[in-house]
Design a protein around this motif. Structure first.
Motif, PDB file in Angstrom:
ATOM      1  N   TYR A  39       0.869  -1.172   0.000  1.00  0.00           N
ATOM      2  CA  TYR A  39       0.000   0.000   0.000  1.00  0.00           C
ATOM      3  C   TYR A  39       0.907   1.223   0.000  1.00  0.00           C
ATOM      4  CZ  TYR A  39      -3.518  -3.375   1.491  1.00  0.00           C
ATOM      5  OH  TYR A  39      -4.356  -4.453   1.566  1.00  0.00           O
ATOM      6  N   THR A  40       0.768   2.068  -0.998  1.00  0.00           N
ATOM      7  CA  THR A  40       1.625   3.244  -1.111  1.00  0.00           C
ATOM      8  C   THR A  40       0.829   4.501  -0.774  1.00  0.00           C
ATOM      9  OG1 THR A  40       2.892   2.150  -2.850  1.00  0.00           O
ATOM     10  CG2 THR A  40       3.146   4.536  -2.650  1.00  0.00           C
ATOM     11  N   TYR A  41       1.399   5.282   0.135  1.00  0.00           N
ATOM     12  CA  TYR A  41       0.833   6.564   0.540  1.00  0.00           C
ATOM     13  C   TYR A  41       1.808   7.658   0.109  1.00  0.00           C
ATOM     14  CZ  TYR A  41      -2.440   3.736   3.172  1.00  0.00           C
ATOM     15  OH  TYR A  41      -3.413   2.843   3.512  1.00  0.00           O
ATOM     16  N   ALA A  42       1.491   8.905   0.343  1.00  0.00           N
ATOM     17  CA  ALA A  42       2.299  10.025  -0.148  1.00  0.00           C
ATOM     18  C   ALA A  42       3.757   9.963   0.317  1.00  0.00           C
ATOM     19  CB  ALA A  42       1.681  11.355   0.263  1.00  0.00           C
ATOM     20  N   ASP A  43       4.005   9.624   1.578  1.00  0.00           N
ATOM     21  CA  ASP A  43       5.354   9.733   2.133  1.00  0.00           C
ATOM     22  C   ASP A  43       5.928   8.413   2.645  1.00  0.00           C
ATOM     23  OD1 ASP A  43       5.214  12.599   1.830  1.00  0.00           O
ATOM     24  OD2 ASP A  43       3.876  12.597   3.569  1.00  0.00           O
ATOM     25  N   TYR A  44       5.207   7.320   2.480  1.00  0.00           N
ATOM     26  CA  TYR A  44       5.651   6.022   2.991  1.00  0.00           C
ATOM     27  C   TYR A  44       4.868   4.924   2.286  1.00  0.00           C
ATOM     28  CZ  TYR A  44       1.412   6.985   5.614  1.00  0.00           C
ATOM     29  OH  TYR A  44       0.134   7.330   5.935  1.00  0.00           O
ATOM     30  N   SER A  45       5.364   3.700   2.418  1.00  0.00           N
ATOM     31  CA  SER A  45       4.645   2.544   1.894  1.00  0.00           C
ATOM     32  C   SER A  45       4.580   1.480   2.982  1.00  0.00           C
ATOM     33  CB  SER A  45       5.315   1.993   0.633  1.00  0.00           C
ATOM     34  OG  SER A  45       6.592   1.478   0.944  1.00  0.00           O
ATOM     35  N   ILE A  46       3.574   0.625   2.879  1.00  0.00           N
ATOM     36  CA  ILE A  46       3.393  -0.461   3.831  1.00  0.00           C
ATOM     37  C   ILE A  46       3.285  -1.759   3.053  1.00  0.00           C
ATOM     38  CG2 ILE A  46       1.847  -1.485   5.539  1.00  0.00           C
ATOM     39  CD1 ILE A  46       1.107   1.354   6.393  1.00  0.00           C
ATOM     40  N   GLN A  47       4.103  -2.734   3.453  1.00  0.00           N
ATOM     41  CA  GLN A  47       4.043  -4.066   2.869  1.00  0.00           C
ATOM     42  C   GLN A  47       3.465  -4.995   3.927  1.00  0.00           C
ATOM     43  OE1 GLN A  47       8.246  -3.876   2.136  1.00  0.00           O
ATOM     44  NE2 GLN A  47       7.910  -4.173  -0.051  1.00  0.00           N
ATOM     45  N   THR A  48       2.577  -5.879   3.502  1.00  0.00           N
ATOM     46  CA  THR A  48       1.916  -6.773   4.440  1.00  0.00           C
ATOM     47  C   THR A  48       2.381  -8.217   4.255  1.00  0.00           C
ATOM     48  OG1 THR A  48       0.036  -7.267   2.985  1.00  0.00           O
ATOM     49  CG2 THR A  48      -0.155  -5.318   4.419  1.00  0.00           C
ATOM     50  N   TYR A  49       2.009  -9.032   5.222  1.00  0.00           N
ATOM     51  CA  TYR A  49       2.175 -10.473   5.100  1.00  0.00           C
ATOM     52  C   TYR A  49       0.865 -11.107   5.573  1.00  0.00           C
ATOM     53  CZ  TYR A  49       3.070 -10.546  10.167  1.00  0.00           C
ATOM     54  OH  TYR A  49       2.971 -10.405  11.524  1.00  0.00           O
ATOM     55  N   PRO A  50       0.538 -12.292   5.038  1.00  0.00           N
ATOM     56  CA  PRO A  50      -0.745 -12.913   5.369  1.00  0.00           C
ATOM     57  C   PRO A  50      -0.675 -13.793   6.616  1.00  0.00           C
ATOM     58  CG  PRO A  50       0.346 -14.177   3.680  1.00  0.00           C
ATOM     59  CD  PRO A  50       1.234 -12.990   3.961  1.00  0.00           C
ATOM     60  N   SER A  51      -1.843 -13.988   7.232  1.00  0.00           N
ATOM     61  CA  SER A  51      -1.943 -14.975   8.307  1.00  0.00           C
ATOM     62  C   SER A  51      -1.810 -16.363   7.676  1.00  0.00           C
ATOM     63  CB  SER A  51      -3.292 -14.845   9.013  1.00  0.00           C
ATOM     64  OG  SER A  51      -4.363 -15.066   8.099  1.00  0.00           O
ATOM     65  N   LYS A  52      -1.625 -17.358   8.489  1.00  0.00           N
ATOM     66  CA  LYS A  52      -1.452 -18.722   7.961  1.00  0.00           C
ATOM     67  C   LYS A  52      -2.649 -19.178   7.136  1.00  0.00           C
ATOM     68  CE  LYS A  52       1.828 -20.261  11.387  1.00  0.00           C
ATOM     69  NZ  LYS A  52       2.161 -21.198  12.448  1.00  0.00           N
TER      70      LYS A  52
END
Length: 188
Positions: free
Chosen positions: A98-111
């Motif tokens: 997920y990319t926002y104006a000043d940072y990005s967030i990378q996720t990982y899934p539950s099992k």
């Protein structure tokens, strides 16, 4: 500021490429049509039920690694861009950015693949800072004053660990060039 932003974007792009590119699998890039409300600016819980470690304060709320991405989105609102690809680490699942104006967030899934958790928060410019006041472009001296010298240092790349998560700060020897909050769940 332009050189600092370029270095941060390059570091973020390389991180994403390394994370997603190593698997090969199919990937898709798309704009998200998710419409979560940004009106709820309260702290949300992580898997353990409590935010801990180094936290990122944004839009009146706090985001931490290992918190549910759905809770983070209640604070962050709609992302500017969204990307997903087959996960290297979690077979049959997808990693999402997920990319926002000043940072990005990378996720990982539950099992079971039903819940996404915040895995990485990466600053992409010098317009945001850590709760301790460090941003891209801060001096190494200021960073060491804020975090002390207890972190691991490998050629100017610092790793501070607190409550089971990492704060990764890369430098060019004199200035901070990238900042990433990282879940220790993703340690290999």
């Amino acid at each position: 500021m332009r050189k600092t932003r370029w270095m941060a974007l390059t570091a973020a792009a390389l991180s994403i490429a390394m994370l997603f590119g190593a698997c090969g699998g199919k990937s898709s890039s798309q704009k998200s049509d998710t419409t979560e409300s940004s009106s709820s600016k309260s702290e949300s819980s992580s898997k353990s039920g409590k935010l801990s470690g180094y936290l990122f304060s944004v839009d009146g709320g706090k985001i931490g690694v290992d918190m549910k991405m759905s809770d983070a989105k209640k604070i962050l609102g709609k992302e500017d861009d969204y990307y997903e690809a087959a996960s290297c680490a979690f077979e049959g699942q997808k990693d999402k950015t997920y990319t926002y104006a000043d940072y990005s967030i990378q996720t990982y899934p539950s099992k079971d693949g039903k819940t996404d958790y915040v895995g990485y928060i990466t600053f992409t410019d010098d317009l945001v800072s850590t709760e301790e006041g460090i941003s891209i472009g801060s001096t190494v001296d200021d960073m060491l004053k804020a975090y002390g010298d207890k972190g691991e240092n490998s050629d100017g790349n610092y790793k501070f660990t607190k409550d089971g998560m990492h704060l990764l700060i890369n430098t060019d020897g004199s200035q901070v060039t990238s900042i990433t909050y990282a879940s220790s769940t993703l340690d290999q």
